[in-house]
Design a protein around this motif. Sequence first.
Motif, PDB file in Angstrom:
ATOM      1  N   LYS A  98      11.374  13.543   3.020  1.00 33.89           N
ATOM      2  CA  LYS A  98      12.655  13.246   2.371  1.00 33.89           C
ATOM      3  C   LYS A  98      13.741  13.057   3.436  1.00 33.89           C
ATOM      4  O   LYS A  98      14.497  12.087   3.411  1.00 33.89           O
ATOM      5  CB  LYS A  98      13.039  14.356   1.406  1.00 33.89           C
ATOM      6  CG  LYS A  98      14.261  14.014   0.590  1.00 33.89           C
ATOM      7  CD  LYS A  98      14.489  14.986  -0.539  1.00 33.89           C
ATOM      8  CE  LYS A  98      15.587  14.457  -1.448  1.00 33.89           C
ATOM      9  NZ  LYS A  98      15.746  15.280  -2.632  1.00 33.89           N
ATOM     10  N   GLU A  99      13.752  13.984   4.413  1.00 33.10           N
ATOM     11  CA  GLU A  99      14.714  13.878   5.518  1.00 33.10           C
ATOM     12  C   GLU A  99      14.583  12.543   6.234  1.00 33.10           C
ATOM     13  O   GLU A  99      15.543  11.988   6.726  1.00 33.10           O
ATOM     14  CB  GLU A  99      14.429  14.951   6.580  1.00 33.10           C
ATOM     15  CG  GLU A  99      14.856  16.348   6.221  1.00 33.10           C
ATOM     16  CD  GLU A  99      14.202  17.357   7.184  1.00 33.10           C
ATOM     17  OE1 GLU A  99      13.845  16.988   8.323  1.00 33.10           O
ATOM     18  OE2 GLU A  99      14.051  18.529   6.754  1.00 33.10           O
ATOM     19  N   ARG A 100      13.342  12.061   6.324  1.00 34.98           N
ATOM     20  CA  ARG A 100      13.074  10.868   7.131  1.00 34.98           C
ATOM     21  C   ARG A 100      12.779   9.636   6.295  1.00 34.98           C
ATOM     22  O   ARG A 100      12.116   8.713   6.751  1.00 34.98           O
ATOM     23  CB  ARG A 100      11.885  11.171   8.048  1.00 34.98           C
ATOM     24  CG  ARG A 100      12.280  12.172   9.088  1.00 34.98           C
ATOM     25  CD  ARG A 100      11.132  12.822   9.796  1.00 34.98           C
ATOM     26  NE  ARG A 100      11.643  13.898  10.628  1.00 34.98           N
ATOM     27  CZ  ARG A 100      12.014  13.734  11.874  1.00 34.98           C
ATOM     28  NH1 ARG A 100      11.917  12.578  12.453  1.00 34.98           N
ATOM     29  NH2 ARG A 100      12.499  14.760  12.550  1.00 34.98           N
ATOM     30  N   ARG A 101      13.263   9.630   5.079  1.00 32.84           N
ATOM     31  CA  ARG A 101      12.845   8.547   4.165  1.00 32.84           C
ATOM     32  C   ARG A 101      13.239   7.153   4.638  1.00 32.84           C
ATOM     33  O   ARG A 101      12.593   6.175   4.280  1.00 32.84           O
ATOM     34  CB  ARG A 101      13.333   8.811   2.734  1.00 32.84           C
ATOM     35  CG  ARG A 101      14.828   8.878   2.543  1.00 32.84           C
ATOM     36  CD  ARG A 101      15.137   9.395   1.133  1.00 32.84           C
ATOM     37  NE  ARG A 101      16.562   9.524   0.910  1.00 32.84           N
ATOM     38  CZ  ARG A 101      17.295  10.543   1.344  1.00 32.84           C
ATOM     39  NH1 ARG A 101      16.735  11.529   2.046  1.00 32.84           N
ATOM     40  NH2 ARG A 101      18.581  10.586   1.103  1.00 32.84           N
ATOM     41  N   LYS A 102      14.298   7.046   5.466  1.00 32.70           N
ATOM     42  CA  LYS A 102      14.713   5.704   5.923  1.00 32.70           C
ATOM     43  C   LYS A 102      14.132   5.362   7.295  1.00 32.70           C
ATOM     44  O   LYS A 102      14.387   4.289   7.839  1.00 32.70           O
ATOM     45  CB  LYS A 102      16.237   5.633   5.961  1.00 32.70           C
ATOM     46  CG  LYS A 102      16.825   5.727   4.562  1.00 32.70           C
ATOM     47  CD  LYS A 102      18.282   5.366   4.511  1.00 32.70           C
ATOM     48  CE  LYS A 102      18.800   5.473   3.093  1.00 32.70           C
ATOM     49  NZ  LYS A 102      20.019   6.278   3.000  1.00 32.70           N
ATOM     50  N   GLN A 103      13.368   6.308   7.853  1.00 30.56           N
ATOM     51  CA  GLN A 103      12.809   6.081   9.194  1.00 30.56           C
ATOM     52  C   GLN A 103      11.594   5.142   9.116  1.00 30.56           C
ATOM     53  O   GLN A 103      10.814   5.189   8.155  1.00 30.56           O
ATOM     54  CB  GLN A 103      12.389   7.432   9.780  1.00 30.56           C
ATOM     55  CG  GLN A 103      11.992   7.365  11.242  1.00 30.56           C
ATOM     56  CD  GLN A 103      11.839   8.770  11.832  1.00 30.56           C
ATOM     57  OE1 GLN A 103      12.559   9.700  11.463  1.00 30.56           O
ATOM     58  NE2 GLN A 103      10.898   8.923  12.742  1.00 30.56           N
ATOM     59  N   VAL A 104      11.465   4.296  10.151  1.00 29.09           N
ATOM     60  CA  VAL A 104      10.308   3.398  10.215  1.00 29.09           C
ATOM     61  C   VAL A 104       9.059   4.268  10.460  1.00 29.09           C
ATOM     62  O   VAL A 104       9.039   5.106  11.362  1.00 29.09           O
ATOM     63  CB  VAL A 104      10.505   2.353  11.337  1.00 29.09           C
ATOM     64  CG1 VAL A 104       9.241   1.531  11.539  1.00 29.09           C
ATOM     65  CG2 VAL A 104      11.679   1.451  10.996  1.00 29.09           C
ATOM     66  N   ALA A 105       8.038   4.059   9.629  1.00 25.28           N
ATOM     67  CA  ALA A 105       6.889   4.972   9.610  1.00 25.28           C
ATOM     68  C   ALA A 105       6.161   5.070  10.952  1.00 25.28           C
ATOM     69  O   ALA A 105       5.653   6.135  11.313  1.00 25.28           O
ATOM     70  CB  ALA A 105       5.934   4.554   8.509  1.00 25.28           C
ATOM     71  N   GLY A 106       6.144   3.963  11.707  1.00 19.42           N
ATOM     72  CA  GLY A 106       5.451   3.961  12.996  1.00 19.42           C
ATOM     73  C   GLY A 106       6.059   4.925  14.002  1.00 19.42           C
ATOM     74  O   GLY A 106       5.416   5.275  14.993  1.00 19.42           O
ATOM     75  N   THR A 107       7.301   5.358  13.770  1.00 24.59           N
ATOM     76  CA  THR A 107       7.955   6.279  14.719  1.00 24.59           C
ATOM     77  C   THR A 107       7.814   7.741  14.289  1.00 24.59           C
ATOM     78  O   THR A 107       8.335   8.636  14.947  1.00 24.59           O
ATOM     79  CB  THR A 107       9.465   5.949  14.865  1.00 24.59           C
ATOM     80  OG1 THR A 107      10.106   6.145  13.595  1.00 24.59           O
ATOM     81  CG2 THR A 107       9.684   4.514  15.316  1.00 24.59           C
ATOM     82  N   LEU A 108       7.094   8.002  13.196  1.00 27.89           N
ATOM     83  CA  LEU A 108       6.867   9.396  12.778  1.00 27.89           C
ATOM     84  C   LEU A 108       5.842  10.053  13.697  1.00 27.89           C
ATOM     85  O   LEU A 108       5.011   9.363  14.299  1.00 27.89           O
ATOM     86  CB  LEU A 108       6.324   9.434  11.344  1.00 27.89           C
ATOM     87  CG  LEU A 108       7.220   8.929  10.209  1.00 27.89           C
ATOM     88  CD1 LEU A 108       6.406   8.859   8.915  1.00 27.89           C
ATOM     89  CD2 LEU A 108       8.426   9.843  10.012  1.00 27.89           C
ATOM     90  N   SER A 109       5.873  11.396  13.757  1.00 27.69           N
ATOM     91  CA  SER A 109       4.840  12.116  14.515  1.00 27.69           C
ATOM     92  C   SER A 109       3.504  11.997  13.775  1.00 27.69           C
ATOM     93  O   SER A 109       3.481  11.610  12.597  1.00 27.69           O
ATOM     94  CB  SER A 109       5.215  13.593  14.641  1.00 27.69           C
ATOM     95  OG  SER A 109       5.072  14.222  13.387  1.00 27.69           O
TER      96      SER A 109
ATOM     97  N   LEU B 208       2.664  11.378   5.150  1.00 29.72           N
ATOM     98  CA  LEU B 208       3.035  10.124   4.479  1.00 29.72           C
ATOM     99  C   LEU B 208       1.800   9.472   3.846  1.00 29.72           C
ATOM    100  O   LEU B 208       1.868   8.980   2.718  1.00 29.72           O
ATOM    101  CB  LEU B 208       3.709   9.166   5.475  1.00 29.72           C
ATOM    102  CG  LEU B 208       4.165   7.824   4.890  1.00 29.72           C
ATOM    103  CD1 LEU B 208       5.131   8.005   3.722  1.00 29.72           C
ATOM    104  CD2 LEU B 208       4.823   6.958   5.973  1.00 29.72           C
ATOM    105  N   ALA B 209       0.687   9.501   4.568  1.00 28.96           N
ATOM    106  CA  ALA B 209      -0.545   8.910   4.021  1.00 28.96           C
ATOM    107  C   ALA B 209      -0.970   9.642   2.742  1.00 28.96           C
ATOM    108  O   ALA B 209      -1.369   9.009   1.755  1.00 28.96           O
ATOM    109  CB  ALA B 209      -1.659   8.956   5.065  1.00 28.96           C
ATOM    110  N   ILE B 210      -0.834  10.965   2.745  1.00 25.06           N
ATOM    111  CA  ILE B 210      -1.192  11.737   1.539  1.00 25.06           C
ATOM    112  C   ILE B 210      -0.165  11.457   0.433  1.00 25.06           C
ATOM    113  O   ILE B 210      -0.523  11.220  -0.720  1.00 25.06           O
ATOM    114  CB  ILE B 210      -1.286  13.253   1.854  1.00 25.06           C
ATOM    115  CG1 ILE B 210      -2.430  13.517   2.844  1.00 25.06           C
ATOM    116  CG2 ILE B 210      -1.489  14.067   0.581  1.00 25.06           C
ATOM    117  CD1 ILE B 210      -2.519  14.949   3.365  1.00 25.06           C
ATOM    118  N   GLY B 211       1.117  11.451   0.822  1.00 25.14           N
ATOM    119  CA  GLY B 211       2.190  11.182  -0.150  1.00 25.14           C
ATOM    120  C   GLY B 211       2.023   9.811  -0.793  1.00 25.14           C
ATOM    121  O   GLY B 211       2.161   9.656  -2.002  1.00 25.14           O
TER     122      GLY B 211
END
Length: 233
Positions: free
Chosen positions: A124-135, A142-145
Amino acid sequence: MLEIKDLYVSYGMVNALKGINLKVMDNEIVTIIGANGAGKSTTLMTISGILKPKKGTIRYNNIDITKKHAPDIVGMGICQVPEGRRIFTNMTVLENLEMGAYLRKDKMISTDMEKVFQLFPRLKERRKQVAGTLSGGEQQMLAIGRALMSKPKMLLLDEPSMGLAPIVVQDIFKTIKSINKSGTTILLVEQNAKMALSIADRAYVLETGKISLEGEATVLINDERVKKAYLGG
Ligand code: ATP
């Protein structure tokens, strides 16, 4: 309930599954453990309809799904979280979650998105972040979500612990348990046998395309053969 009977799958000359039998009852967590190349991912991809077996049947709630196409299988309530996550790296967290609901026809998507955010506040905190930059751990969340956004009755998880630090793995496994408690059946493929057996009800050991052992997870975790081969002695 899922029932696999006498399943054979090959890649050309390579026989990856050589007659496996497996059952998953409603609301269970079942795990398939085994070494590299044992055929774990092949099993999940065949259930999902991505691979077609040479022989054998897969039934889900008494319907033969062996020859069904992958989108129809998702529509019936079975959703796979693939190995290596395969998120859409150029899209935001929010867009990835929306893609998970792509095949749905109902209008409850925002309610389910809120449920995913409750399960994974980090997303939720990172909802606008580009997924490739997630840890790595966040990408697994995210994959499970994203899979949960298809409102599955049964979730197929392929090595959710892969490449993650032990503390992150513990978090992910706790969440898998709570997804199960809220009514989703889980079939979990893992090389991390210790973690998988610690949350599962039942387990199958897959060795070069054949089931070599099966039983309750609490029994298998104390089995000498399992200890020696998969739990580090
Ligand atoms: P891992 O934990 O390493 O992912 P796994 O238990 O999931 O292993 P599979 O990926 O199902 O194993 O592979 C089972 C067997 O099928 C292996 O011998 C593998 O080399 C072979 N195999 C898998 N994919 C292919 C492919 N696309 N083409 C040819 N052989 C393949």
